[in-house]
Design a protein around this motif. Structure first.
Motif, PDB file in Angstrom:
ATOM      1  N   TYR A   1     -19.165  29.043 -25.915  1.00  0.00           N
ATOM      2  CA  TYR A   1     -18.057  28.752 -26.841  1.00  0.00           C
ATOM      3  C   TYR A   1     -17.493  27.373 -26.544  1.00  0.00           C
ATOM      4  O   TYR A   1     -17.246  27.024 -25.378  1.00  0.00           O
ATOM      5  N   PHE A   2     -17.293  26.576 -27.581  1.00  0.00           N
ATOM      6  CA  PHE A   2     -16.689  25.254 -27.459  1.00  0.00           C
ATOM      7  C   PHE A   2     -15.218  25.367 -27.876  1.00  0.00           C
ATOM      8  O   PHE A   2     -14.890  25.369 -29.066  1.00  0.00           O
ATOM      9  N   SER A   3     -14.374  25.493 -26.859  1.00  0.00           N
ATOM     10  CA  SER A   3     -12.958  25.774 -27.117  1.00  0.00           C
ATOM     11  C   SER A   3     -12.268  24.579 -27.765  1.00  0.00           C
ATOM     12  O   SER A   3     -12.368  23.453 -27.279  1.00  0.00           O
ATOM     13  N   PRO A   4     -11.532  24.801 -28.862  1.00  0.00           N
ATOM     14  CA  PRO A   4     -10.824  23.692 -29.513  1.00  0.00           C
ATOM     15  C   PRO A   4      -9.503  23.339 -28.839  1.00  0.00           C
ATOM     16  O   PRO A   4      -8.985  22.231 -29.037  1.00  0.00           O
TER      17      PRO A   4
ATOM     18  N   VAL B   1     -23.370  18.182 -23.302  1.00  0.00           N
ATOM     19  CA  VAL B   1     -23.471  19.537 -23.849  1.00  0.00           C
ATOM     20  C   VAL B   1     -23.046  19.524 -25.321  1.00  0.00           C
ATOM     21  O   VAL B   1     -23.740  20.065 -26.190  1.00  0.00           O
ATOM     22  N   THR B   2     -21.931  18.886 -25.591  1.00  0.00           N
ATOM     23  CA  THR B   2     -21.446  18.811 -26.977  1.00  0.00           C
ATOM     24  C   THR B   2     -22.452  18.112 -27.871  1.00  0.00           C
ATOM     25  O   THR B   2     -22.717  18.556 -29.003  1.00  0.00           O
TER      26      THR B   2
ATOM     27  N   GLY C   1     -21.691  20.652 -30.657  1.00  0.00           N
ATOM     28  CA  GLY C   1     -20.622  21.593 -30.351  1.00  0.00           C
ATOM     29  C   GLY C   1     -19.255  21.139 -30.823  1.00  0.00           C
ATOM     30  O   GLY C   1     -18.377  20.842 -30.005  1.00  0.00           O
ATOM     31  N   ARG C   2     -19.053  21.122 -32.113  1.00  0.00           N
ATOM     32  CA  ARG C   2     -17.716  20.846 -32.644  1.00  0.00           C
ATOM     33  C   ARG C   2     -16.743  21.912 -32.138  1.00  0.00           C
ATOM     34  O   ARG C   2     -17.150  23.032 -31.816  1.00  0.00           O
TER      35      ARG C   2
ATOM     36  N   PHE D   1     -22.708  29.821 -34.704  1.00  0.00           N
ATOM     37  CA  PHE D   1     -21.691  29.877 -35.755  1.00  0.00           C
ATOM     38  C   PHE D   1     -20.698  28.741 -35.544  1.00  0.00           C
ATOM     39  O   PHE D   1     -20.456  28.309 -34.420  1.00  0.00           O
ATOM     40  N   ARG D   2     -20.100  28.300 -36.617  1.00  0.00           N
ATOM     41  CA  ARG D   2     -19.102  27.240 -36.537  1.00  0.00           C
ATOM     42  C   ARG D   2     -17.718  27.772 -36.161  1.00  0.00           C
ATOM     43  O   ARG D   2     -16.841  27.008 -35.778  1.00  0.00           O
TER      44      ARG D   2
END
Length: 543
Positions: free
Chosen positions: A462-465, A500-501, A506-507, A524-525
């Motif tokens: 998970y790419f935390s915002p 990684v991003t 990884g938005r 998933f986005r």
């Protein structure tokens, strides 16, 4: 011949079933303690499945045999806790050069981008690699029961298991297994016992392998010659291994007598022509081989599975043999672990056949094309080969046609039924069915690697915002199917270099589902619990 390696002898221990006189029952049995069989055993143990390994010998492979191990296989062994000694002992390389006569035609780089933990390739004699795998298996205690000088002489495969008759120095015994993985090589006795076909193409050419101990100033690169001045009208391959051992392959032609060509009086003149009369060297190992490209129709036969050369055989050009066998077990072990634990339907095991037959066909296609280019069988094929080599010196487009062995890469399972197709737009290579790319991370303030935190179970990347993780996402860690959450962009886990991003597009808010074998299952986005549940069920064969 000089031998710088002391072969270990592992102790034969009479199985308890011999003394008890009854039938022994075990959850899983692996037949064959080569690189593929030992990796299968380690991976099953990593998934909590106790395994018996049967081998008819009591030492490691004689001679260097397979020597080139690719990045993906190293990543598998790293997950299993044993890649470190291999990489430390092996010779790292990533550059290959192709020559015609004495001229460099072109060179290639197998890992042109930085920021990967594992090298593109290492060269390491198979006996060292097997010894490392045995050491790791022995360290696991009762989870891996290594049985030396235990030879399978008969089997009975049923819907509920497989019964094996095993011969030992003290007599035979019976071993019943819920599941069996045959990793007993290209001449597989197990394959013969079930009468399975092993169809394909035999190539009418022979090659001499000479392992030479010498001090030399060749760089640690893969060098391949077409029509060199020291071996006219044929090809030669040069690799460096550990302990100043150099692997040299000479193409001989189909008319060569294998027994004659192995004699020192035939081998030494070839080596001196190549290395120079004054070069000081000693022979460690010599062999002559002919190769085949073939596979079984299917790799699953009820509760019996085939992996490695027992299931498929390729030419050595491209290092696709042992490397693809390791990827077989990487694909199978987690699926078998879930089925044994009652957390996935048995039909999940059919996807081993789907995905690894696809990979075998990919390897066979590349291996056959390499072999046809290296050993053209007609005047037209040779004219095409020679014209391609001429053009490749100056024209980049022709270099892609030069084929001295397309080196081993993992096969994407893009059409797998375990994948969830994309609903959103993504850039880059990390599509469902592709192996996860490595990248540097910072975890708890320390340098780390992404693949160190993937594999072994399902992972939600998970790419935390905003530096937090939704509670509904962490709730998946309580799922009956083992799942963990790896949240990048939180106080614990940082993408220090941004790699990684970049590699995962990884938005903020992006989520990946990674399989236990480090393949992408879905992406998933934005996090949606319902969609993640569907993707997880699909990846477990419940879809």
């Amino acid at each position: 011949m000089l031998s710088t390696y002391q072969y270990p002898e592992y102790a034969y221990v009479p199985p308890a079933a011999l003394k008890a006189g009854g039938t022994e029952k075990r959850p899983a049995v692996v037949i064959g303690a080569g690189p593929v069989g030992l990796t299968a055993a380690l991976d099953l143990a990593a998934h909590g499945v106790p395994v018996v390994v049967l081998d008819d010998n009591n030492t490691v492979s004689i001679g260097s045999r397979a020597v080139c191990y690719a990045k993906r296989a190293l990543e598998v062994w790293d997950r299993l806790g044993c890649a470190g000694p291999m990489v430390d002992k092996g010779v790292r390389w990533k550059i290959g050069k192709v020559f015609r006569d004495e001229d460099l035609v072109y060179q290639f780089d197998l890992l042109p981008e930085p920021d990967h933990k594992m090298p593109a390739f290492i060269n390491l004699q198979q006996y060292y690699l097997e010894e490392t795998l045995v050491d790791r298996a022995q360290a696991l205690g009762e989870l891996v029961d290594l049985r030396w000088k235990n030879r399978v002489t008969a089997l009975d495969s049923r819907d509920d298991g497989v019964t094996l008759t095993v011969e030992t120095p003290d007599g035979p015994y019976t071993l019943e297994a819920d599941w069996v993985i045959a990793c007993d090589g290209a001449k597989s006795d197990v394959r013969g016992m079930i009468g399975a076909r092993f169809d394909g193409q035999a190539f009418n050419d022979r090659f001499l392998i000479a392992d030479v101990v010498m001090k030399a100033d060749f760089p640690t690169e893969r060098w391949f010659w077409f029509d060199p001045p020291f071996h006219r009208n044929q090809s030669v391959l040069l690799h460096k291994q550990a302990d100043d051992v150099w692997r040299i392959d000479f193409q001989l032609g189909w008319d060569a007598d294998p027994e004659e060509e192995k004699k020192p009086e035939k081998v030494l003149p070839r080596l001196k022509a190549m290395l120079g009369e004054d070069t000081d060297f000693e022979l460690e190992w010599v062999s002559v081989y002919q190769f085949n490209c073939r596979r079984m129709d299917k790799f699953r036969h009820g509760r019996l599975f085939f992996a490695g050369d027992a299931a498929h055989q390729v030419s050595p050009f491209g290092a696709r043999g042992a490397n693809s066998g390791v990827q077989d077990t990487d694909n199978l072990a987690w699926k078998l672990g879930l089925v044994v634990a009652g957390k996935a339907p048995e039909s999940l095991l059919d996807t081993y056949d789907d995905e690894r037959v696809l990979a075998a066909d990919d390897n066979l296609l590349n291996s056959t094309r390499s072999t046809d280019f290296i050993t053209p069988k007609s005047a037209i094929s040779r004219a095409f080969r020679d014209a391609t080599l001429d053009l490749a010196r100056d024209l980049p487009f022709a270099r892609g046609l030069v084929n001295s062995g397309r080196l081993s890469l993992p096969t994407p399972y893009v059409g797998s039924r375990l994948n969830t197709p994309d609903r959103d737009a993504f850039q880059g290579r990390m599509a469902p069915g592709c192996p996860a790319a490595d990248a540097p991370l910072t975890v708890d303030g320390r340098d780390s690697w992404l693949l160190d935190h993937l594999g072994g179970c399902f992972t939600l990347l998970y790419f935390s915002p905003d530096g937090t993780v939704p509670e509904a996402l962490t709730a998946f860690e309580q799922d009956p199917v083992p799942v963990k959450v790896l949240a990048v962009g939180t106080p614990r886990i940082a993408d220090a270099k941004g790699v990684v991003t970049q590699r995962y597009d990884g938005r903020p808010g992006t989520l990946y589902l990674i399989r236990p074998d480090q393949y992408v299952a879905a992406r998933f986005r934005a996090f949606d619990p319902r969609l993640v549940r569907i993707a997880l069920d699909t990846a477990c064969g419940k879809g």
